[in-house]
Design a protein around this motif. Structure first.
Motif, short mmCIF file in Angstrom:
data_model
loop_
_atom_site.label_atom_id
_atom_site.label_comp_id
_atom_site.label_asym_id
_atom_site.label_seq_id
_atom_site.Cartn_x
_atom_site.Cartn_y
_atom_site.Cartn_z
N GLU A 448 0.82 -1.21 0.00
CA GLU A 448 0.00 0.00 0.00
C GLU A 448 0.86 1.27 0.00
OE1 GLU A 448 -2.79 -0.26 3.21
OE2 GLU A 448 -3.40 -2.30 2.67
N GLY A 449 2.17 1.10 -0.15
CA GLY A 449 3.07 2.24 -0.29
C GLY A 449 3.54 2.86 1.00
N MET A 450 3.46 2.13 2.11
CA MET A 450 3.85 2.69 3.41
C MET A 450 5.27 2.27 3.79
SD MET A 450 0.32 1.99 5.47
CE MET A 450 -1.26 2.21 4.63
N GLN A 451 5.92 3.09 4.60
CA GLN A 451 7.25 2.78 5.10
C GLN A 451 7.12 1.91 6.35
OE1 GLN A 451 10.23 5.86 5.25
NE2 GLN A 451 9.02 7.21 3.94
N THR A 452 7.82 0.80 6.36
CA THR A 452 7.67 -0.17 7.44
C THR A 452 9.03 -0.57 7.99
OG1 THR A 452 7.78 -2.10 5.97
CG2 THR A 452 5.60 -1.10 6.33
N LEU A 453 8.98 -1.19 9.16
CA LEU A 453 10.18 -1.77 9.78
C LEU A 453 9.78 -3.04 10.50
CD1 LEU A 453 13.19 -1.55 10.58
CD2 LEU A 453 12.45 -0.36 12.64
N ASN A 454 10.48 -4.13 10.17
CA ASN A 454 10.23 -5.40 10.84
C ASN A 454 11.10 -5.46 12.10
OD1 ASN A 454 9.84 -8.02 11.66
ND2 ASN A 454 10.27 -8.94 9.68
N ALA A 455 10.51 -5.09 13.23
CA ALA A 455 11.27 -5.03 14.48
C ALA A 455 10.30 -5.04 15.66
CB ALA A 455 12.14 -3.78 14.53
N ASN A 456 10.84 -5.37 16.81
CA ASN A 456 10.08 -5.30 18.05
C ASN A 456 10.13 -3.87 18.56
OD1 ASN A 456 9.02 -5.48 20.60
ND2 ASN A 456 10.34 -7.16 21.28
N VAL A 457 8.97 -3.26 18.71
CA VAL A 457 8.92 -1.85 19.10
C VAL A 457 9.52 -1.62 20.49
CG1 VAL A 457 6.64 -1.92 20.20
CG2 VAL A 457 7.42 0.18 19.05
N LEU A 458 9.64 -2.68 21.30
CA LEU A 458 10.19 -2.54 22.64
C LEU A 458 11.71 -2.68 22.68
CD1 LEU A 458 7.57 -4.62 24.69
CD2 LEU A 458 7.59 -2.17 24.18
N SER A 459 12.32 -3.06 21.56
CA SER A 459 13.76 -3.26 21.54
C SER A 459 14.48 -1.93 21.45
CB SER A 459 14.14 -4.15 20.35
OG SER A 459 15.54 -4.19 20.20
N ASP A 460 15.62 -1.82 22.14
CA ASP A 460 16.44 -0.62 22.05
C ASP A 460 16.98 -0.42 20.64
OD1 ASP A 460 16.05 0.11 24.66
OD2 ASP A 460 17.85 -0.89 25.40
N SER A 461 17.18 -1.52 19.92
CA SER A 461 17.77 -1.41 18.58
C SER A 461 16.85 -0.70 17.61
CB SER A 461 18.10 -2.81 18.03
OG SER A 461 16.92 -3.57 17.85
N VAL A 462 15.53 -0.69 17.89
CA VAL A 462 14.61 -0.02 16.98
C VAL A 462 14.92 1.47 16.91
CG1 VAL A 462 12.76 0.58 18.60
CG2 VAL A 462 12.18 0.01 16.26
N LEU A 463 15.46 2.02 17.98
CA LEU A 463 15.83 3.44 17.99
C LEU A 463 17.03 3.71 17.10
CD1 LEU A 463 15.45 4.13 21.82
CD2 LEU A 463 13.83 4.70 20.02
N GLU A 464 17.85 2.69 16.88
CA GLU A 464 19.05 2.85 16.07
C GLU A 464 18.75 2.68 14.59
OE1 GLU A 464 21.82 3.83 17.26
OE2 GLU A 464 21.44 3.61 19.39
N ILE A 465 17.88 1.73 14.25
CA ILE A 465 17.69 1.38 12.84
C ILE A 465 16.50 2.08 12.21
CG2 ILE A 465 18.74 -0.87 13.19
CD1 ILE A 465 16.04 -2.13 13.34
N LEU A 466 15.67 2.72 13.00
CA LEU A 466 14.47 3.35 12.47
C LEU A 466 14.77 4.74 11.94
CD1 LEU A 466 11.36 3.01 12.17
CD2 LEU A 466 11.14 4.11 14.39
N ASP A 467 14.24 5.04 10.76
CA ASP A 467 14.35 6.39 10.20
C ASP A 467 13.32 7.27 10.89
OD1 ASP A 467 14.59 8.69 8.75
OD2 ASP A 467 13.80 7.88 6.88
N LEU A 468 13.80 8.14 11.79
CA LEU A 468 12.89 8.99 12.57
C LEU A 468 12.78 10.39 11.99
CD1 LEU A 468 13.95 7.90 16.16
CD2 LEU A 468 11.78 7.41 15.05
N GLY A 469 13.20 10.56 10.73
CA GLY A 469 13.09 11.87 10.10
C GLY A 469 11.65 12.35 10.04
#
Length: 613
Positions: A448-469
């Motif tokens: 559907e054209g959305m930006q996604t990330l396959n990760a556990n939202v509770l993991s600290d690593s999500v803060l590192e790999i997620l594009d928070l722009g």
């Protein structure tokens, strides 16, 4: 203190020193998080205070011959943990500028920093070449928190994250090759030096890749075949990392850093088994190791070495920041497709960190005291962290790569209801990212054209790999009330308590656990009746999310009359793109010019559509 004579220590004094390293390291990290300052600055200050000032910690006397291998192993684990956040999918957009930064950029930085070391610091050629090689690295442990705070848009975030991790083994290997060719350099047999260095680089890279791929494949297959008990998987993974690093270094000096980086990238990008628990274990271990390493290395510093540099030290730091980095980035990104504001921002983000400090300390042990290598590197670390830490955010906003009040949304879940909300928000110009672990939901969202990330939202690593722009708030929309609350708590430090939201708890749960429901983190979205179950039933019955513009002629009452009393108003977006989130704790007022986003039932929507025709 590296040149101080070694003395015998009692078991009690050894225990006290080791305990002080851990206590001071973790304590400095905690205090830095409370004061909102870069932790590296407090760690360095604490280590200097405990070492050369008060004499509480003497690393050389404490660890003796074990100091160098201990530092090397710790750096290997830190690099492995960092490489677990690298996603090869990022390379589709940033591959060309990244490769140029890691090749041309490294070469230009090395040449410029070496020249400045000779001219400004008046180093001899070998220490100058070593210093230039060491300063090609950046600091991923410093860049990560900066990017989370700044949240830049575009490609600069992924580029900075990749560069900060991958350039570390490149810089370390470059320094090793310089050191290994010192005899040829001193006798001005430069052809021999080039031959030795190029051959050593190829061999180091080849061995690092082969051992890294082998170790990653072995660990992946053992996990896939369930050959490792659950409670042993994290320590077993650490064992493989240490074994692979050591084996690689035995085969060829300092190829181990390439090995652990390759191993982390391979594990991060495979989709056969879940490594979430391993990532979480490594995150906690990495914080402990970084804290301890900085205390340990800064405690070795000799304050007289800093004073001996005089004005030349700050002048060298200024050259690295104002000349070397900008020229390096501009040359290596020319024709890369990056916009000028992105190139300028990359020119102003290159803090040095733990790898530079560790590599410099290792070579100082081999070169002996008096080279000035370590104080020069630590001055650059302090200077770059201070300058970039204080100014990178304002520079990003001035360049239009960051906003002071980002309106974008991170949605925890990609189920059909979350996708429906995300799709309408995106159509109104609101940046949206969906994070989930459900492969089917993520696949549908991407279609559907959305930006996604396959990760556990509770993991600290999500803060590192997620594009928070452009992202400034969290919507926790998962079916699990506890996960929603924990996600809000997890992102409170990043977004603030005002901008973390969750669905209301289910009635059955709230009746069972009234007290625990009262202390759940996060503001309640929409209203108290908007539980996951209630919204899911409405979406299953055909309810849709609609965006309607209010005018002087068509107000809120007209909208409710059109769609019926069951219409649930979710958001309001004004003509400047600012979004108001409807919550259970505050009453929202609406006015002409706003676009109202509401959940409406299928029949009411069909009736409204037919009427408008």
């Amino acid at each position: 203190m590296p040149d101080a004579p070694l003395i015998e220590q009692s078991p009690e004094s050894i225990l006290l020193a080791i305990a002080a390293i851990f206590v001071l390291g973790v304590g400095s990290q905690w205090l830095a998080s409370r004061l909102k300052v870069p932790s590296i600055l407090l760690l360095l200050a604490t280590g200097i205070l405990a070492g050369p000032v008060l004499g509480l910690i003497d690393p050389d006397n404490l660890f003796r011959e074990l100091l160098l291998p201990t530092v090397s192993l710790a750096v290997a684990v830190v690099l492995f943990e960092g490489s677990l956040s690298l996603r090869l999918s990022d390379l589709k957009a940033i591959g060309q500028p990244l490769v140029m930064l890691l090749s041309v950029g490294v070469g230009v930085t090395w040449i410029l920093c070496t020249s400045a070391a000779v001219v400004v610091l008046q180093f001899e050629l070998l220490p100058a070449l070593l210093l230039g090689a060491i300063l090609t690295v950046t600091g991923p442990t410093v860049i990560g928190p900066m990017l989370r705070e700044i949240r830049p848009t575009g490609q600069v975030g992924p580029i900075s994250r990749w560069e900060g991790i991958v350039v570390d083994p490149i810089g370390a290997v470059l320094a090793v090759l310089v050191f290994s060719t010192q005899a040829a350099v001193r006798t001005e047999r430069f052809q021999d030096a080039v031959r030795i260095a190029s051959g050593g680089f190829l061999l180091t890279t080849l061995i690092g890749i082969i051992v890294g791929l082998t170790a990653a494949t072995l660990l992946k297959e053992m996990l896939r075949r369930h050959l490792i008990a659950d409670h042993l998987q994290s320590p077993f993974a650490l064992m493989i990392v240490v074994a692979a690093f050591t084996a690689s270094n035995v085969l060829h000096h300092e190829s181990g850093l390439v090995t652990v980086t390759v191993m982390g990238v391979v594990l991060a990008n495979q989709h056969t088994i879940s490594i979430r628990h391993i990532v979480e274990f490594k995150e906690n271990l990495s914080v402990l190791l970084i804290s301890s390493l900085f205390i340990l290395l800064s405690a070795r510093l000799n304050l007289q070495d800093f004073t001996s540099l005089g004005w030349r030290g700050p002048a060298f730091v200024a050259f690295v920041i104002l000349v070397a980095r900008p020229i390096s980035v501009m040359l290596s990104t020319f024709g890369s497709g990056l916009k000028m504001n992105e190139r300028l921002f990359l020119s102003w983000l290159a803090p040095r960190g733990i790898v530079a400090a560790a590599v410099a300390s290792v070579f100082a042990l081999e070169l002996g005291p008096g080279t000035g290598l370590v104080p020069a590197v630590f001055l650059v670390i302090v200077g770059t962290v201070l300058v970039y830490g204080l100014t990178a955010g304002p520079v990003a906003r001035r360049l239009g790569l960051s906003v002071s009040d980002p309106q974008g949304v991170l949605i925890a879940s990609a189920h059909p209801g979350a996708r429906a909300i995300a799709k309408v928000l995106a159509s109104q110009g609101i940046a949206v990212r969906l994070v989930d672990t459900n492969a089917y939901n993520l696949r549908q969202a991407r279609m559907e054209g959305m930006q996604t990330l396959n990760a556990n939202v509770l993991s600290d690593s999500v803060l590192e790999i997620l594009d928070l722009g452009g992202i400034g708030r969290l919507f926790a929309l998962t079916p699990n009330d506890e996960v929603n609350s924990l996600a809000c708590d997890h992102f409170t430090e990043l977004f603030g308590r005002k901008e973390v939201y969750r669905l209301s708890v289910s009635r059955a749960r709230s009746q069972r656990q009234d007290k625990s429901a009262e202390v759940l983190s996060g503001r309640v979205l929409f209203d108290n009746a908007a539980t996951y179950e209630a919204l899911d039933l409405r979406f299953a019955a055909g309810a849709v999310v609609k965006a309607t513009k209010l005018t002087n002629e068509f107000g809120l009452n007209d909208l409710l009359q059109r769609y019926g009393d069951s219409a649930l108003i979710l958001f309001a977006i004004d003509d400047k793109g600012k979004m108001i989130v409807c919550t259970a704790d505050l009453e929202t007022t609406f006015h002409a010019g706003q676009t109202i986003i509401a959940l409406v039932d299928e029949q009411a929507n069909d009736k409204a559509t037919a009427t408008s025709r």
